[in-house]
Design a protein around this motif. Structure first.
Motif, short mmCIF file in Angstrom:
data_model
loop_
_atom_site.label_atom_id
_atom_site.label_comp_id
_atom_site.label_asym_id
_atom_site.label_seq_id
_atom_site.Cartn_x
_atom_site.Cartn_y
_atom_site.Cartn_z
N LEU A 375 -17.07 -32.17 53.68
CA LEU A 375 -17.56 -31.10 54.54
C LEU A 375 -18.48 -31.74 55.57
N TYR A 379 -18.75 -28.78 61.07
CA TYR A 379 -17.50 -28.24 60.53
C TYR A 379 -16.85 -27.33 61.57
N ALA A 415 -18.61 -21.10 46.30
CA ALA A 415 -19.37 -21.50 47.49
C ALA A 415 -20.57 -20.59 47.77
N ARG A 440 -20.27 -21.42 54.51
CA ARG A 440 -19.82 -21.35 53.12
C ARG A 440 -18.30 -21.23 53.03
N MET A 443 -17.13 -24.66 53.29
CA MET A 443 -17.29 -25.34 52.00
C MET A 443 -16.15 -24.97 51.06
N PHE A 456 -20.54 -34.08 50.98
CA PHE A 456 -21.12 -33.05 51.85
C PHE A 456 -22.15 -33.66 52.76
N PRO A 459 -25.05 -30.07 53.82
CA PRO A 459 -24.34 -28.83 53.47
C PRO A 459 -25.16 -27.56 53.65
#
Length: 540
Positions: A375, A379, A415, A440, A443, A456, A459
């Protein structure tokens, strides 16, 4: 103090979902209102309704602007100016009340009011990317009919006001995020606004850069004597920048008043994260003598990663920490196979075999990369596909419809979504979700492919404190129930302390300390603590 805006029983919905429910709020002239709430609470929708340039098919109640208007030229001023002469044509300004719920979108009065409202949006810079900074501001001046030498001088003055005169000749797309936001602010100040709507203007920025943007906003608010409505998921921002605050929860105002008291109410939702003992397994990642060099015209040969060794065990949550430029993200990309190290060894265990990630092809690192998910900090979701498609067809998962929805809901819950919320958003498009919700979903997009190792990069970078806690719990839950292995790059030290079993501290491409997370964190330098902890301590 004169009333500027009255909101009475305002409700807004999309399809069968109510996103704002019976909102009642009074905003006075020159008042700063902070809007606090979790991702998805309705903050951004409230800002868009206040802006008044979009049509909402399901809206009720009243949104009343109390202003003074010149009937001759349409100039709008705050209601306290009623009876004065118009600064444009010397006609008398008369007090009026305009309801943005009932007035048509293209009504002249409504249009005149919206011209005096400024807005800053999270991640939406709306700049002419290939033009210089000063040209971007001059373009905004040209749009209101100001041209020639006066526009040049006015543009330079506006850049001074936002502390960006040292970047006026830079190309806009080459600016940092914080610099772009200040150019946006300068362009908006062209309107001589009565109010600034700042919707998470610093949500994706590091704490130091965010402070620069906040200072520019507050200086502009004072200079133009305008009202300010600012949303944030950082409680300290609401405390510092607002006179009054409201807390939104599921589309309702659940607290209103003193910013410190409202923020305290918000943070009461933060529960202690229980991290249970977990027996990690055998080694799953081994790195020895890793180096990554590249050439920069400005800096020459750069040792992004400079001879590092580390190991990660199956089921472990391993953190990579350090200041910007320490080599964390480069190291994470070597683990995922996105980058080939210049020299050194990196192996990942798949089944009973160790895969050499320096060997290209399907029989080399290709055997491992499909089991490693990443991730990225920046993103992106497919903007024209709904959530369930983003989690299935868009990433190559061709599942029967019912099975795809079932798996998507389960993964969204992992998530950080509740089962109800996960079900509700399946058919929504990314632009209908909040920034934290999109993060999320991204994710979940990684988790859908059932990787054994998840990497991640920051994150929780755009999430409010409560959502950060939910994500921390989700990562721990994924490890405990699925046995997933995590490598987490982060400068949020509270997050690292909560979820990581061990951590590696990087400086200038080298690992200078590795071990138990609490022990490594105790060895941070003053500069590392300032960059890593500054914004986080304020959150809590």
């Amino acid at each position: 103090m004169s009333v500027f805006i009255e909101i009475k029983d305002l409700s807004v919905g999309f399809d069968d979902v109510d996103v704002l429910k019976n909102i009642n709020l009074t905003i006075n002239e020159g008042e700063a209102i902070g809007v606090l709430g979790k991702s998805g609470s309705g903050k951004s929708i409230l800002m868009h309704v206040l802006r008044g340039v979009e049509k909402f098919d399901r809206i009720s109640g009243q949104l009343l602007y109390h202003v003074a208007r010149c009937e001759s030229c349409g100039q709008i001023e705050p209601a306290s100016h009623a009876g004065n002469s118009c600064k444009k044509c010397d006609s008398e300004l008369k007090e009026i009340v305009a309801d943005f719920v009932s007035l048509p979108l293209h009504d002249p009065v409504r249009r005149d009011i919206t011209r005096r409202l400024a807005i800053m949006l999270q991640r939406t810079f709306a700049l002419y990317g290939d033009d210089r900074v000063i040209v971007n501001v001059m373009n905004a001046l040209n749009e209101i009919g100001e041209k020639g030498p006066s526009a040049i001088h006015k543009a330079a003055d506006l850049l001074d006001q936002v502390n960006l005169s040292h970047r006026m000749m830079h190309i806009a797309r080459e600016l940092s995020g914080g610099e772009k936001q200040r150019v946006v602010l300068a362009r908006q100040l062209v309107k001589d606004p009565m109010m600034l709507l700042a919707d998470e203007p610093t949500g994706t920025l590091d704490p130091k850069t965010a402070e620069l943007v906040h200072n520019s906003i507050m200086n502009s608010v004072k200079q133009y004597n305008m009202s300010l409505i600012i949303t944030s998921h950082w409680p300290h921002v609401i405390e510092e920048l607002s006179d009054k605050a409201i807390l939104l929860e599921d589309g309702k105002i659940v607290a209103q008043g003193d910013p410190k008291e409202v923020c305290s109410t918000f943070m009461k939702e933060a529960s202690v994260i229980e991290k249970h003992d977990y027996a990690v397994g055998d080694l799953i990642i081994k790195a020895k003598g890793l180096k990554m060099k590249y050439f920069s015209l400005d800096r020459g040969v750069v040792n992004a990663v400079n001879d590092i060794d580390f190991e990660v065990r199956e089921g472990e949550i391993f953190g990579l920490i350090g200041v910007s430029g320490a080599g964390k993200t480069t190291t994470s990309k070597i683990i995922t196979g996105l980058l080939q190290p210049t020299t050194g060894d990196i192996h990942i265990k798949i089944g009973d075999d160790w895969v050499d990630m320096t060997v290209l092809g399907p029989h080399g690192k290709g055997r491992a990369t499909k089991y490693v998910g990443m991730l990225h900090q920046e993103y992106s979701l497919y903007p024209h596909r709904n959530v369930v498609d983003n989690l299935t067809e868009s990433i190559g998962l061709e599942l029967p419809h019912e099975l795809g929805e079932r798996k998507a809901i389960q993964t969204l819950m992992t998530a950080g979504f509740s089962e109800r919320k996960a079900t509700d958003i399946l058919q929504k498009m990314p632009n209908e979700l909040s920034e934290g919700e999109n993060h999320r979903v991204a994710m979940a997009q990684v988790l859908m492919k059932e990787p054994r190792i998840l990497v991640f990069d920051e994150p929780t970078g755009t999430m409010d404190p409560i959502t950060k806690i939910e994500v921390s719990k989700s990562i721990l839950h994924a490890r405990e129930t699925l046995g997933e292995t995590f490598v987490i790059v982060s400068h949020y030290m509270d997050f690292v302390a909560e979820v990581c079993d061990r951590a590696a501290l990087m400086r200038l491409g080298k690992i200078v300390d590795i071990g138990e997370t609490s022990e490594v964190l105790s060895h941070l330098t003053r500069d590392e603590r300032e960059e890593a902890l500054e914004g986080i301590s304020k959150d809590l």
